[in-house]
Design an enzyme around this catalytic site. Structure first.
Site, PDB file in Angstrom:
ATOM      1  N   ASP A  10      34.267  37.872  15.659  1.00 31.18           N
ATOM      2  CA  ASP A  10      33.674  37.162  14.524  1.00 31.18           C
ATOM      3  C   ASP A  10      32.300  37.731  14.147  1.00 31.18           C
ATOM      4  O   ASP A  10      31.379  37.722  14.967  1.00 31.18           O
ATOM      5  CB  ASP A  10      33.511  35.673  14.848  1.00 31.18           C
ATOM      6  CG  ASP A  10      34.818  35.003  15.267  1.00 31.18           C
ATOM      7  OD1 ASP A  10      35.609  35.632  15.995  1.00 31.18           O
ATOM      8  OD2 ASP A  10      35.031  33.845  14.887  1.00 31.18           O
ATOM      9  N   GLU A  41      35.625  35.552   9.491  1.00 29.62           N
ATOM     10  CA  GLU A  41      35.586  34.131   9.091  1.00 29.62           C
ATOM     11  C   GLU A  41      34.177  33.546   9.003  1.00 29.62           C
ATOM     12  O   GLU A  41      33.995  32.486   8.422  1.00 29.62           O
ATOM     13  CB  GLU A  41      36.446  33.275  10.035  1.00 29.62           C
ATOM     14  CG  GLU A  41      35.825  33.076  11.391  1.00 29.62           C
ATOM     15  CD  GLU A  41      36.135  31.716  12.006  1.00 29.62           C
ATOM     16  OE1 GLU A  41      36.951  30.967  11.461  1.00 29.62           O
ATOM     17  OE2 GLU A  41      35.536  31.419  13.041  1.00 29.62           O
ATOM     18  N   ASN A  42      33.177  34.221   9.603  1.00 25.57           N
ATOM     19  CA  ASN A  42      31.793  33.704   9.557  1.00 25.57           C
ATOM     20  C   ASN A  42      30.832  34.667   8.865  1.00 25.57           C
ATOM     21  O   ASN A  42      29.613  34.548   9.017  1.00 25.57           O
ATOM     22  CB  ASN A  42      31.275  33.438  10.977  1.00 25.57           C
ATOM     23  CG  ASN A  42      32.189  32.557  11.786  1.00 25.57           C
ATOM     24  OD1 ASN A  42      32.817  33.020  12.742  1.00 25.57           O
ATOM     25  ND2 ASN A  42      32.292  31.294  11.413  1.00 25.57           N
ATOM     26  N   HIS A  70      37.302  28.924   9.512  1.00 29.22           N
ATOM     27  CA  HIS A  70      36.185  28.911   8.556  1.00 29.22           C
ATOM     28  C   HIS A  70      36.481  29.657   7.248  1.00 29.22           C
ATOM     29  O   HIS A  70      35.666  29.592   6.324  1.00 29.22           O
ATOM     30  CB  HIS A  70      34.924  29.506   9.192  1.00 29.22           C
ATOM     31  CG  HIS A  70      34.298  28.595  10.205  1.00 29.22           C
ATOM     32  ND1 HIS A  70      33.615  27.453   9.853  1.00 29.22           N
ATOM     33  CD2 HIS A  70      34.267  28.648  11.557  1.00 29.22           C
ATOM     34  CE1 HIS A  70      33.181  26.843  10.950  1.00 29.22           C
ATOM     35  NE2 HIS A  70      33.566  27.551  12.001  1.00 29.22           N
ATOM     36  N   HIS A 152      43.259  33.267  16.921  1.00 28.31           N
ATOM     37  CA  HIS A 152      41.978  32.593  16.704  1.00 28.31           C
ATOM     38  C   HIS A 152      42.079  31.202  17.321  1.00 28.31           C
ATOM     39  O   HIS A 152      42.618  30.270  16.705  1.00 28.31           O
ATOM     40  CB  HIS A 152      41.724  32.530  15.195  1.00 28.31           C
ATOM     41  CG  HIS A 152      40.329  32.186  14.841  1.00 28.31           C
ATOM     42  ND1 HIS A 152      39.306  33.101  14.897  1.00 28.31           N
ATOM     43  CD2 HIS A 152      39.757  31.015  14.438  1.00 28.31           C
ATOM     44  CE1 HIS A 152      38.186  32.526  14.527  1.00 28.31           C
ATOM     45  NE2 HIS A 152      38.429  31.250  14.256  1.00 28.31           N
ATOM     46  N   HIS A 177      37.192  33.378  17.847  1.00 26.51           N
ATOM     47  CA  HIS A 177      36.825  31.989  17.526  1.00 26.51           C
ATOM     48  C   HIS A 177      35.724  31.419  18.418  1.00 26.51           C
ATOM     49  O   HIS A 177      34.855  30.714  17.925  1.00 26.51           O
ATOM     50  CB  HIS A 177      38.027  31.034  17.559  1.00 26.51           C
ATOM     51  CG  HIS A 177      37.691  29.595  17.315  1.00 26.51           C
ATOM     52  ND1 HIS A 177      37.229  29.122  16.110  1.00 26.51           N
ATOM     53  CD2 HIS A 177      37.746  28.506  18.140  1.00 26.51           C
ATOM     54  CE1 HIS A 177      37.031  27.801  16.195  1.00 26.51           C
ATOM     55  NE2 HIS A 177      37.321  27.420  17.423  1.00 26.51           N
ATOM     56  N   HIS A 179      33.307  32.950  19.989  1.00 28.09           N
ATOM     57  CA  HIS A 179      32.063  33.722  19.851  1.00 28.09           C
ATOM     58  C   HIS A 179      31.480  34.129  21.198  1.00 28.09           C
ATOM     59  O   HIS A 179      30.383  34.682  21.246  1.00 28.09           O
ATOM     60  CB  HIS A 179      31.014  32.972  19.023  1.00 28.09           C
ATOM     61  CG  HIS A 179      31.398  32.771  17.593  1.00 28.09           C
ATOM     62  ND1 HIS A 179      30.468  32.580  16.589  1.00 28.09           N
ATOM     63  CD2 HIS A 179      32.608  32.740  16.988  1.00 28.09           C
ATOM     64  CE1 HIS A 179      31.096  32.421  15.423  1.00 28.09           C
ATOM     65  NE2 HIS A 179      32.403  32.511  15.659  1.00 28.09           N
TER      66      HIS A 179
END
Ligand SMILES: [Fe+2]
Ligand SMILES: [Fe+2]
Length: 261
Positions: A10, A41-42, A70, A152, A177, A179
């Protein structure tokens, strides 16, 4: 013949994007990957990815991106997710939502399928079984020579079992997911390369890339968690994996962790 993949976990906000810009050329020189993938996604302020930031990452040399829960937070990108030229995959086990659950790419004359799935344990995602959807996607014609899965998900048990279920049918399963990188990078018995979580590319002095004071306030008060991306030194999380194109077996997988100002 073999193909090699560099996969970033991510990417969190502008600090994460800047870290990719700094490190991708260096990692490309060191590893010479055939393909570069990332979870986006981030990438825009921690909440989805907008079109400008998607294009910024593509210009850096990322070939395709996976996502997760996200991705729906950036209304800017959602209308584009169905377009064939947009190289973003959203989890395949959502139903009746925009976008593609997998993408087929051609590399060295072989068909590679990049698949995204989201977990059901501790994610709150109201989705179909990632196990059953994986079966369906792997059978979609024309079937791929090499399959790569971004799972994820939150729970390491769900991630490991999905990878075990895929073992021998998929070249690489990466977890995203949480992190937080895990120390279990390995080739499973039937040849699938696997890591429970690649970890993020984003600010290190933080809560998963978010401003830690804001997150702490939420834990201390119980009030809703409204977070902004933190600043300062960044960490980079990636894996490098080589896959034999005939057997689809991972030949080696290595976790990469770097820091950047
Ligand atoms: Fe994330
Ligand atoms: Fe996520």
């Amino acid at each position: 013949m073999k193909i090699s993949i560099l996969y970033f976990g991510d990417i969190v906000g502008e600090p994460g994007r800047d870290t990719i810009a700094e490190w991708l050329p260096k990692l490309r020189a060191e590893y010479s990957p055939d393909l570069v993938f990332a979870n986006c996604e981030n990438a825009t302020h921690g909440k989805g990815v907008n079109k400008a930031h998607y294009e910024e990452l593509m210009k850096m040399g990322i070939d395709a991106m996976t996502s997760g829960d996200h991705i729906w937070q950036s209304n800017d990108i959602v209308p584009y997710l169905d377009r064939p030229e947009i190289m973003i995959v959203r989890p395949a086990n959502y139903t009746n939502v925009p976008g593609k659950g997998y993408l087929d790419l051609t590399v060295k004359g072989k068909r590679l399928r990049l698949i995204n799935l989201i977990g059901r344990v501790f994610t709150g995602a109201n989705v179909e079984s990632p196990f059953h959807v994986l079966d369906k996607v792997l059978k979609e014609h024309p079937v791929a020579d090499i399959n790569v899965v971004d799972f994820h998900a939150e729970a390491t048990s769900e991630k490991r079992m999905l990878a075990e279920y895929a073992d021998g049918r998929v070249g690489l399963v990466v977890g995203t997911h949480t992190h937080v990188p895990t120390a279990d990078c390995q080739v499973l018995p039937k040849g699938t390369g696997f890591i429970s979580d690649i970890g993020m590319t984003g600010p290190q002095d933080s809560s998963l890339g978010a401003d830690k004071e804001e997150v702490l306030k939420s834990f201390l008060t119980g009030l809703p968690w409204r977070y902004n991306v933190a600043s300062g030194q960044c960490e980079l999380g990636a894996v490098f994996c080589e896959i034999d194109t005939d057997s689809q077996q991972a030949l080696r997988i290595e976790h990469i962790r770097r820091t950047a100002l």
